[in-house]
Design an enzyme around this catalytic site. Sequence first.
Site, PDB file in Angstrom:
ATOM      1  N   ARG A 135      14.445  16.185 -23.412  1.00  0.00           N
ATOM      2  CA  ARG A 135      13.806  15.129 -22.606  1.00  0.00           C
ATOM      3  C   ARG A 135      13.294  15.727 -21.299  1.00  0.00           C
ATOM      4  O   ARG A 135      13.875  16.690 -20.779  1.00  0.00           O
ATOM      5  CB  ARG A 135      14.826  14.028 -22.256  1.00  0.00           C
ATOM      6  N   LEU A 169       0.819  -1.218   0.000  1.00  0.00           N
ATOM      7  CA  LEU A 169       0.000   0.000   0.000  1.00  0.00           C
ATOM      8  C   LEU A 169       0.853   1.268   0.000  1.00  0.00           C
ATOM      9  O   LEU A 169       0.422   2.313   0.488  1.00  0.00           O
ATOM     10  CB  LEU A 169      -0.986   0.005   1.189  1.00  0.00           C
ATOM     11  N   TYR A 171      15.691   2.778 -14.095  1.00  0.00           N
ATOM     12  CA  TYR A 171      14.432   2.029 -14.077  1.00  0.00           C
ATOM     13  C   TYR A 171      14.428   0.971 -15.190  1.00  0.00           C
ATOM     14  O   TYR A 171      14.123  -0.199 -14.947  1.00  0.00           O
ATOM     15  CB  TYR A 171      13.265   3.013 -14.246  1.00  0.00           C
ATOM     16  N   ILE A 208       5.299  22.340 -19.026  1.00  0.00           N
ATOM     17  CA  ILE A 208       5.540  21.064 -19.706  1.00  0.00           C
ATOM     18  C   ILE A 208       7.028  20.763 -19.602  1.00  0.00           C
ATOM     19  O   ILE A 208       7.861  21.594 -19.994  1.00  0.00           O
ATOM     20  CB  ILE A 208       5.105  21.149 -21.190  1.00  0.00           C
ATOM     21  N   VAL A 226       2.138  11.657 -16.776  1.00  0.00           N
ATOM     22  CA  VAL A 226       1.969  12.966 -17.413  1.00  0.00           C
ATOM     23  C   VAL A 226       0.533  13.503 -17.298  1.00  0.00           C
ATOM     24  O   VAL A 226       0.336  14.691 -17.033  1.00  0.00           O
ATOM     25  CB  VAL A 226       2.470  12.912 -18.878  1.00  0.00           C
ATOM     26  N   ASP A 233       5.580  -5.913   2.549  1.00  0.00           N
ATOM     27  CA  ASP A 233       6.655  -5.403   1.699  1.00  0.00           C
ATOM     28  C   ASP A 233       7.449  -6.593   1.164  1.00  0.00           C
ATOM     29  O   ASP A 233       7.915  -7.432   1.955  1.00  0.00           O
ATOM     30  CB  ASP A 233       7.540  -4.503   2.588  1.00  0.00           C
ATOM     31  N   ASN A 291       3.268   3.163 -22.399  1.00  0.00           N
ATOM     32  CA  ASN A 291       2.764   3.988 -21.298  1.00  0.00           C
ATOM     33  C   ASN A 291       1.296   3.637 -21.042  1.00  0.00           C
ATOM     34  O   ASN A 291       0.451   3.856 -21.906  1.00  0.00           O
ATOM     35  CB  ASN A 291       2.924   5.477 -21.623  1.00  0.00           C
TER      36      ASN A 291
HETATM   37  O1  LIG Z   1       4.678  17.015 -15.795  1.00  0.00           O
HETATM   38  C1  LIG Z   1       5.088  16.328 -16.747  1.00  0.00           C
HETATM   39  C2  LIG Z   1       5.190  14.911 -16.662  1.00  0.00           C
HETATM   40  C3  LIG Z   1       5.659  14.224 -17.763  1.00  0.00           C
HETATM   41  N1  LIG Z   1       6.005  14.862 -18.901  1.00  0.00           N
HETATM   42  C4  LIG Z   1       6.493  14.093 -20.072  1.00  0.00           C
HETATM   43  O2  LIG Z   1       5.520  13.118 -20.402  1.00  0.00           O
HETATM   44  C5  LIG Z   1       6.139  11.937 -20.897  1.00  0.00           C
HETATM   45  C6  LIG Z   1       5.554  10.741 -20.202  1.00  0.00           C
HETATM   46  O3  LIG Z   1       5.960  10.724 -18.862  1.00  0.00           O
HETATM   47  P1  LIG Z   1       5.306   9.767 -17.749  1.00  0.00           P
HETATM   48  O4  LIG Z   1       5.844  10.120 -16.411  1.00  0.00           O
HETATM   49  O5  LIG Z   1       3.816   9.764 -17.933  1.00  0.00           O
HETATM   50  O6  LIG Z   1       5.773   8.300 -18.187  1.00  0.00           O
HETATM   51  P2  LIG Z   1       7.204   7.650 -18.571  1.00  0.00           P
HETATM   52  O7  LIG Z   1       7.300   7.656 -20.073  1.00  0.00           O
HETATM   53  O8  LIG Z   1       8.331   8.226 -17.795  1.00  0.00           O
HETATM   54  O9  LIG Z   1       7.029   6.137 -18.033  1.00  0.00           O
HETATM   55  C7  LIG Z   1       5.824   5.362 -18.092  1.00  0.00           C
HETATM   56  O10 LIG Z   1       5.893   4.418 -19.114  1.00  0.00           O
HETATM   57  C8  LIG Z   1       7.006   3.548 -19.059  1.00  0.00           C
HETATM   58  C9  LIG Z   1       6.851   2.570 -20.201  1.00  0.00           C
HETATM   59  O11 LIG Z   1       6.775   3.221 -21.418  1.00  0.00           O
HETATM   60  C10 LIG Z   1       7.153   2.829 -17.725  1.00  0.00           C
HETATM   61  O12 LIG Z   1       6.487   1.599 -17.679  1.00  0.00           O
HETATM   62  C11 LIG Z   1       6.841   3.699 -16.544  1.00  0.00           C
HETATM   63  O13 LIG Z   1       6.629   2.951 -15.368  1.00  0.00           O
HETATM   64  C12 LIG Z   1       5.654   4.608 -16.774  1.00  0.00           C
HETATM   65  O14 LIG Z   1       5.548   5.553 -15.706  1.00  0.00           O
HETATM   66  C13 LIG Z   1       7.626  12.094 -20.676  1.00  0.00           C
HETATM   67  O15 LIG Z   1       8.270  12.259 -21.923  1.00  0.00           O
HETATM   68  C14 LIG Z   1       7.753  13.314 -19.794  1.00  0.00           C
HETATM   69  O16 LIG Z   1       8.905  14.060 -20.092  1.00  0.00           O
HETATM   70  C15 LIG Z   1       5.890  16.233 -18.970  1.00  0.00           C
HETATM   71  O17 LIG Z   1       6.184  16.851 -19.981  1.00  0.00           O
HETATM   72  N2  LIG Z   1       5.426  16.922 -17.890  1.00  0.00           N
END
Ligand SMILES: O=c1ccn([C@@H]2O[C@H](COP(=O)(O)OP(=O)(O)O[C@H]3O[C@H](CO)[C@H](O)[C@H](O)[C@H]3O)[C@@H](O)[C@H]2O)c(=O)[nH]1
Length: 316
Positions: A275, A33, A145, A201, A184, A56, A174
């Site tokens: 990125r 949790l 990760y 962003i 995101v 855990d 995603n």
């Molecule tokens: O406030 C934000 C948050 C995110 N992003 C962008 O949005 C994209 C997606 O980010 P997420 O945090 O939604 O997801 P990730 O691509 O980092 O990762 C997700 O997808 C992955 C697989 O593709 C993994 O499984 C992971 O656990 C899951 O969180 C990224 O390029 C990030 O730079 C923004 O621009 N602003």
Amino acid sequence: MKALVTGGAGFIGSHLVDGLMERGHEVRVLDDLSAGTLDNIKRWLDHERFEFIKGDMRDAELVKKAVKGVEVVFHLAANPEVRIGSQSPELLYETNVLITYNLLNAIKDSNVQYLVFTSSSTVYGDAEVIPTPEDYAPLEPISVYGGAKLAAEALISGYAHTFDFKALIFRLANIIGERSNHGVIYDFINKLKKNPNELEILGDGTQRKSYLHVSDTVEGMLHIFEHFKKSEKTVDFYNLGNDDWITVKEIAEIVSREMGLKPRFVFTGGVDGGRGWKGDVKFMRLSIEKAKATGWRPRLNSCEAVRRTVRELLKT
Ligand SMILES: O=c1ccn([C@@H]2O[C@H](COP(=O)(O)OP(=O)(O)O[C@H]3O[C@H](CO)[C@H](O)[C@H](O)[C@H]3O)[C@@H](O)[C@H]2O)c(=O)[nH]1
């Protein structure tokens, strides 16, 4: 079938629990949790086919108890945050590799026949082939990760071949939808609730990825698992994602429209060529031909999945 779902109170895990319970299986959930909630699984808590263990998975003895009497383990417990890799590599190691190792040691002394693991698109790193197929090489993760997920995959393969059980590994794009509490879309909604006039962003907004709704994900996992059980393979790998992809800027536009807002977009510029953070894969679209060959299809494309998710998250 009696199943253990690790991380079963979490985002994807709780939807998988719904799918298993609705299909009449016996389900035990092991979850600490830390990110998941009892609320996600509340409809099953008093059900006779359902059991919940809070704990855990770094506790090896507890994991041994949790696998007792089950035939299949769906291993979804993990810390899913790619972005914490540069600050907390040890946490990603413990919550992705160490707990998988504990689970494998428990499985080797049990009657478990199948292990289903949710790995990630991040094992491919900055793939030069897009859409990226399962046999793409070399696998060169660019985040801790992604490295931890790949290490877990490798351990699972070695244990499955050595200790005679079958393992099915999903590399997920995603995944988005109801009950997600990171990522995101979740971030954009919260930022806009705080300040409806401006949306920050991360990166340059051109990060383009493929998004799959959690309902399509769970359907794909359960459908392909049935297919895998009949196959001769000891270990097999399936990408699950969508045929299309969408930029972060497009996601920002959809979220703003769904919230009835017209904020000013402020791009942070990000790191390493736009990125969001160190290790953020900028372009990700997986080949899903292998999954589709089993008869599975995503019902919602990336845009539809994003729109549906915004509506679902705004309702809660
Ligand atoms: O406030 C934000 C948050 C995110 N992003 C962008 O949005 C994209 C997606 O980010 P997420 O945090 O939604 O997801 P990730 O691509 O980092 O990762 C997700 O997808 C992955 C697989 O593709 C993994 O499984 C992971 O656990 C899951 O969180 C990224 O390029 C990030 O730079 C923004 O621009 N602003």
